[in-house]
Scaffold this motif. Structure first.
Motif, mmCIF file in Angstrom:
data_model
loop_
_atom_site.group_PDB
_atom_site.id
_atom_site.type_symbol
_atom_site.label_atom_id
_atom_site.label_comp_id
_atom_site.label_asym_id
_atom_site.label_seq_id
_atom_site.Cartn_x
_atom_site.Cartn_y
_atom_site.Cartn_z
ATOM 1 N N LEU A 85 -2.618 -7.199 -10.803
ATOM 2 C CA LEU A 85 -4.001 -6.629 -10.625
ATOM 3 C C LEU A 85 -4.994 -7.656 -11.494
ATOM 4 C CD1 LEU A 85 -3.075 -3.023 -11.322
ATOM 5 C CD2 LEU A 85 -3.620 -4.076 -9.166
ATOM 6 N N GLY A 86 -4.419 -8.008 -12.483
ATOM 7 C CA GLY A 86 -5.243 -9.023 -13.208
ATOM 8 C C GLY A 86 -5.655 -10.157 -12.377
ATOM 9 N N ALA A 87 -4.641 -10.674 -11.373
ATOM 10 C CA ALA A 87 -5.139 -11.766 -10.814
ATOM 11 C C ALA A 87 -5.949 -11.341 -9.511
ATOM 12 C CB ALA A 87 -3.812 -12.159 -10.079
ATOM 13 N N VAL A 100 -9.544 -11.628 -10.710
ATOM 14 C CA VAL A 100 -10.109 -12.822 -10.727
ATOM 15 C C VAL A 100 -10.236 -13.557 -9.265
ATOM 16 C CG1 VAL A 100 -9.089 -15.642 -11.112
ATOM 17 C CG2 VAL A 100 -8.445 -13.773 -12.485
ATOM 18 N N PHE A 101 -9.828 -12.900 -8.194
ATOM 19 C CA PHE A 101 -9.944 -13.487 -7.113
ATOM 20 C C PHE A 101 -11.160 -12.572 -6.481
ATOM 21 C CE2 PHE A 101 -5.890 -15.887 -7.483
ATOM 22 C CZ PHE A 101 -6.391 -17.061 -7.439
ATOM 23 N N ALA A 102 -11.401 -11.461 -6.769
ATOM 24 C CA ALA A 102 -12.297 -10.568 -6.268
ATOM 25 C C ALA A 102 -13.850 -11.373 -6.177
ATOM 26 C CB ALA A 102 -12.449 -9.374 -7.113
ATOM 27 N N GLU A 153 -12.867 -3.984 -0.842
ATOM 28 C CA GLU A 153 -11.736 -2.847 -0.675
ATOM 29 C C GLU A 153 -10.778 -3.286 0.190
ATOM 30 O OE1 GLU A 153 -11.691 1.851 0.308
ATOM 31 O OE2 GLU A 153 -13.443 0.898 0.718
ATOM 32 N N THR A 154 -10.969 -4.031 1.303
ATOM 33 C CA THR A 154 -9.900 -4.436 2.534
ATOM 34 C C THR A 154 -9.063 -5.445 1.490
ATOM 35 O OG1 THR A 154 -11.450 -3.982 4.091
ATOM 36 C CG2 THR A 154 -9.643 -5.371 4.663
ATOM 37 N N PHE A 155 -9.691 -6.277 0.944
ATOM 38 C CA PHE A 155 -8.873 -7.469 0.216
ATOM 39 C C PHE A 155 -7.883 -6.907 -0.764
ATOM 40 C CE2 PHE A 155 -12.197 -10.754 1.826
ATOM 41 C CZ PHE A 155 -11.752 -10.751 2.984
ATOM 42 N N GLY A 156 -8.333 -5.854 -1.401
ATOM 43 C CA GLY A 156 -7.989 -5.183 -2.686
ATOM 44 C C GLY A 156 -6.812 -4.374 -2.117
ATOM 45 N N LYS A 157 -6.829 -3.752 -1.195
ATOM 46 C CA LYS A 157 -5.663 -3.174 -0.195
ATOM 47 C C LYS A 157 -4.652 -4.134 0.038
ATOM 48 C CE LYS A 157 -8.227 1.051 1.249
ATOM 49 N NZ LYS A 157 -8.834 1.523 2.512
ATOM 50 N N GLU A 158 -4.763 -5.136 0.632
ATOM 51 C CA GLU A 158 -4.007 -6.217 1.171
ATOM 52 C C GLU A 158 -3.293 -7.022 -0.039
ATOM 53 O OE1 GLU A 158 -6.169 -9.135 3.414
ATOM 54 O OE2 GLU A 158 -6.540 -7.754 4.985
ATOM 55 N N ARG A 159 -4.127 -6.946 -1.014
ATOM 56 C CA ARG A 159 -3.298 -7.645 -2.337
ATOM 57 C C ARG A 159 -2.424 -6.684 -2.923
ATOM 58 N NH1 ARG A 159 -8.599 -9.707 -2.952
ATOM 59 N NH2 ARG A 159 -9.275 -7.820 -4.430
ATOM 60 N N MET A 170 1.172 -7.187 -3.861
ATOM 61 C CA MET A 170 2.089 -6.888 -4.913
ATOM 62 C C MET A 170 3.407 -6.207 -4.780
ATOM 63 S SD MET A 170 2.146 -7.602 -8.066
ATOM 64 C CE MET A 170 0.803 -8.585 -8.246
ATOM 65 N N GLN A 171 3.494 -5.139 -3.891
ATOM 66 C CA GLN A 171 4.346 -3.965 -3.770
ATOM 67 C C GLN A 171 5.644 -5.065 -3.125
ATOM 68 O OE1 GLN A 171 2.654 -1.242 -1.573
ATOM 69 N NE2 GLN A 171 1.933 0.178 -3.395
ATOM 70 N N GLU A 172 5.273 -5.768 -2.258
ATOM 71 C CA GLU A 172 6.487 -6.585 -1.726
ATOM 72 C C GLU A 172 6.894 -7.540 -2.740
ATOM 73 O OE1 GLU A 172 5.172 -8.821 1.724
ATOM 74 O OE2 GLU A 172 4.210 -7.010 2.679
ATOM 75 N N MET A 173 6.222 -8.229 -3.458
ATOM 76 C CA MET A 173 6.625 -9.048 -4.262
ATOM 77 C C MET A 173 7.403 -8.374 -5.626
ATOM 78 S SD MET A 173 3.406 -11.727 -4.656
ATOM 79 C CE MET A 173 3.292 -11.083 -6.437
ATOM 80 N N ARG A 174 6.986 -7.277 -5.967
ATOM 81 C CA ARG A 174 7.683 -6.529 -6.716
ATOM 82 C C ARG A 174 9.073 -6.175 -6.397
ATOM 83 N NH1 ARG A 174 8.734 -1.371 -7.022
ATOM 84 N NH2 ARG A 174 6.887 -0.874 -5.578
ATOM 85 N N LYS A 175 9.292 -5.660 -5.096
ATOM 86 C CA LYS A 175 10.466 -5.409 -4.504
ATOM 87 C C LYS A 175 11.691 -6.523 -4.719
ATOM 88 C CE LYS A 175 8.822 -1.579 -1.695
ATOM 89 N NZ LYS A 175 8.532 -1.082 -0.406
ATOM 90 N N ALA A 176 11.001 -7.674 -4.211
ATOM 91 C CA ALA A 176 11.882 -8.711 -4.202
ATOM 92 C C ALA A 176 12.363 -9.311 -5.553
ATOM 93 C CB ALA A 176 10.995 -9.946 -3.616
#
Length: 159
Positions: free
Chosen positions: A19-21, A24-26, A115-121, A125-131
């Motif tokens: 979320l911090g990242a 940074v990119f927002a 907002e769209t980019f936030g949803k994509e991120r 993040m959820q995919e990365m967390r699971k892996a």
């Protein structure tokens, strides 16, 4: 401390870092009139898709070497690596596309895009967390310490 608590804390830490990242990119993806003075020229080096992909590959190789994975951990590592590489590619492609797109003209358009980019991120993040959870559960305590100290996200991270 119980293993599930450690895993939950590690996942929460990874999510917080992500979320911090995102923050940074927002600005570069949403409104470029911030401290960069409306120019993305200074970000060009950081947005080069080939350089980003190469950097992510180097960091993954370094992490893999530091973890000294055992054969029974290979499957979880490959899954983790695949997700991280896909994330790096997606971010690089997205940044490249941003160079050619017109900036939103209104505040509402900028907010909608952010907002769209936030949803994509968040999905990423959820995919990365699971892996990460799948890999982390296969690591021994020493490997977990190594992972915790060397795994980075955002500008300093895997991509």
């Amino acid at each position: 401390m119980k293993t599930w608590i450690k895993t939950s804390l590690a996942a929460a830490l990874a999510a917080t870092a992500g979320l911090g990242a995102s923050a940074v990119f927002a600005a570069p993806w949403g409104d470029c009139d911030g401290s960069r003075g409306g120019s993305m020229h200074g970000m060009k080096h950081h947005m080069d898709p080939e350089a980003m992909s190469e950097r992510a590959t180097e960091r993954l190789a370094s992490l893999q070497a530091a973890l000294a994975l055992k054969p029974d951990q290979a499957g979880a590592w490959e899954q983790f690596k695949g997700v991280m590489q896909a994330k790096a590619r997606k971010v690089a492609e997205h940044m490249q596309a941003m160079r050619t797109q017109d900036r939103p003209k209104t505040a509402l358009e900028r907010m909608e895009r952010m907002e769209t980019f936030g949803k994509e991120r968040m999905e990423s993040m959820q995919e990365m967390r699971k892996a990460t959870e799948a890999l982390y559960s296969k690591l021994d305590d020493a490997q977990k310490q190594t992972f915790d100290s060397q795994f980075r996200m955002g500008r300093e991270g895997m991509g």
